[in-house]
Design a protein around this motif. Structure first.
Motif, PDB file in Angstrom:
ATOM      1  N   ASP A 111       3.727  30.072  34.146  1.00  0.00           N
ATOM      2  CA  ASP A 111       3.598  28.858  35.253  1.00  0.00           C
ATOM      3  C   ASP A 111       2.981  27.755  34.723  1.00  0.00           C
ATOM      4  N   ALA A 112       2.998  27.268  33.207  1.00  0.00           N
ATOM      5  CA  ALA A 112       2.310  26.390  32.472  1.00  0.00           C
ATOM      6  C   ALA A 112       3.461  25.228  32.055  1.00  0.00           C
ATOM      7  N   ARG A 113       2.874  24.328  31.850  1.00  0.00           N
ATOM      8  CA  ARG A 113       3.957  23.175  31.493  1.00  0.00           C
ATOM      9  C   ARG A 113       3.128  22.308  30.596  1.00  0.00           C
ATOM     10  N   VAL A 114       3.810  21.723  29.621  1.00  0.00           N
ATOM     11  CA  VAL A 114       3.056  20.525  29.084  1.00  0.00           C
ATOM     12  C   VAL A 114       3.507  19.183  29.266  1.00  0.00           C
ATOM     13  N   GLN A 115       2.726  18.333  29.730  1.00  0.00           N
ATOM     14  CA  GLN A 115       2.856  17.139  29.975  1.00  0.00           C
ATOM     15  C   GLN A 115       2.705  16.092  28.747  1.00  0.00           C
ATOM     16  N   HIS A 116       3.823  15.523  28.084  1.00  0.00           N
ATOM     17  CA  HIS A 116       3.703  14.552  26.783  1.00  0.00           C
ATOM     18  C   HIS A 116       3.299  13.347  27.113  1.00  0.00           C
ATOM     19  N   PHE A 117       2.692  12.912  26.169  1.00  0.00           N
ATOM     20  CA  PHE A 117       2.307  11.444  26.285  1.00  0.00           C
ATOM     21  C   PHE A 117       2.646  10.775  24.930  1.00  0.00           C
ATOM     22  N   PRO A 118       2.820   9.428  24.715  1.00  0.00           N
ATOM     23  CA  PRO A 118       3.332   8.878  23.599  1.00  0.00           C
ATOM     24  C   PRO A 118       2.131   8.674  22.606  1.00  0.00           C
ATOM     25  N   HIS A 119       2.531   9.195  21.392  1.00  0.00           N
ATOM     26  CA  HIS A 119       1.349   9.131  20.421  1.00  0.00           C
ATOM     27  C   HIS A 119       1.659   8.062  19.513  1.00  0.00           C
ATOM     28  N   PRO A 120       0.520   7.288  18.885  1.00  0.00           N
ATOM     29  CA  PRO A 120       0.544   6.445  17.938  1.00  0.00           C
ATOM     30  C   PRO A 120       1.095   7.052  16.501  1.00  0.00           C
ATOM     31  N   PRO A 121       2.096   6.146  15.744  1.00  0.00           N
ATOM     32  CA  PRO A 121       2.398   6.448  14.547  1.00  0.00           C
ATOM     33  C   PRO A 121       1.217   6.930  13.661  1.00  0.00           C
ATOM     34  N   PRO A 122       1.483   8.031  12.653  1.00  0.00           N
ATOM     35  CA  PRO A 122       0.579   8.368  11.694  1.00  0.00           C
ATOM     36  C   PRO A 122       0.019   7.069  10.936  1.00  0.00           C
ATOM     37  N   ARG A 123      -1.116   7.293  10.612  1.00  0.00           N
ATOM     38  CA  ARG A 123      -1.646   6.266   9.665  1.00  0.00           C
ATOM     39  C   ARG A 123      -0.784   5.913   8.288  1.00  0.00           C
ATOM     40  N   GLY A 124      -0.737   4.742   7.879  1.00  0.00           N
ATOM     41  CA  GLY A 124       0.036   4.646   6.913  1.00  0.00           C
ATOM     42  C   GLY A 124       1.708   4.351   6.908  1.00  0.00           C
ATOM     43  N   ALA A 125       2.124   4.749   8.210  1.00  0.00           N
ATOM     44  CA  ALA A 125       3.510   4.636   8.521  1.00  0.00           C
ATOM     45  C   ALA A 125       3.893   3.154   8.939  1.00  0.00           C
ATOM     46  N   SER A 126       5.052   2.863   8.231  1.00  0.00           N
ATOM     47  CA  SER A 126       5.573   1.390   8.437  1.00  0.00           C
ATOM     48  C   SER A 126       6.120   1.425   9.796  1.00  0.00           C
ATOM     49  N   PRO A 127       6.175   0.284  10.660  1.00  0.00           N
ATOM     50  CA  PRO A 127       6.841   0.263  11.741  1.00  0.00           C
ATOM     51  C   PRO A 127       8.423   0.054  11.656  1.00  0.00           C
ATOM     52  N   SER A 128       9.205   0.526  12.601  1.00  0.00           N
ATOM     53  CA  SER A 128      10.604   0.367  12.470  1.00  0.00           C
ATOM     54  C   SER A 128      11.150  -1.159  13.112  1.00  0.00           C
TER      55      SER A 128
END
Length: 88
Positions: free
Chosen positions: A71-88
């Motif tokens: 009876d459970a579900r997960v509501q996902h949210f956008p997460h920031p990129p990991p530290r040190g990751a270059s933007p695409s």
């Protein structure tokens, strides 16, 4: 087993229930008129994001270990990129 509460960069599994820290767990009510519960996932116990989870419930503020049922579900949210990751 060591908890990986800060492991936001672990890849999610392909099927089944999975989550990341900061997602919301929503559990449906068991009876008519019961609105259910929801809470923020504050820690994971498996690197791949599978249950169980430590959840801070919105109605009480308490943190409990949760093994979600069907009876459970997960509501996902956008997460920031990991530290040190270059933007695409």
């Amino acid at each position: 087993m060591a908890r990986t509460g800060t492991d936001r960069d672990a890849p999610p599994p392909r099927a089944g229930l999975w989550a990341r820290v900061g997602d919301r767990l929503v559990v449906s009510g068991a009876t008519v008129g019961d609105g259910g519960r929801d809470g923020e996932i504050v820690a994971l116990h498996h690197r791949d994001g599978t249950p169980p989870y430590d959840v801070r419930w919105s109605d009480t503020g308490r943190i409990t270990l949760v093994f979600p049922g069907p009876d459970a579900r997960v509501q996902h949210f956008p997460h920031p990129p990991p530290r040190g990751a270059s933007p695409s």
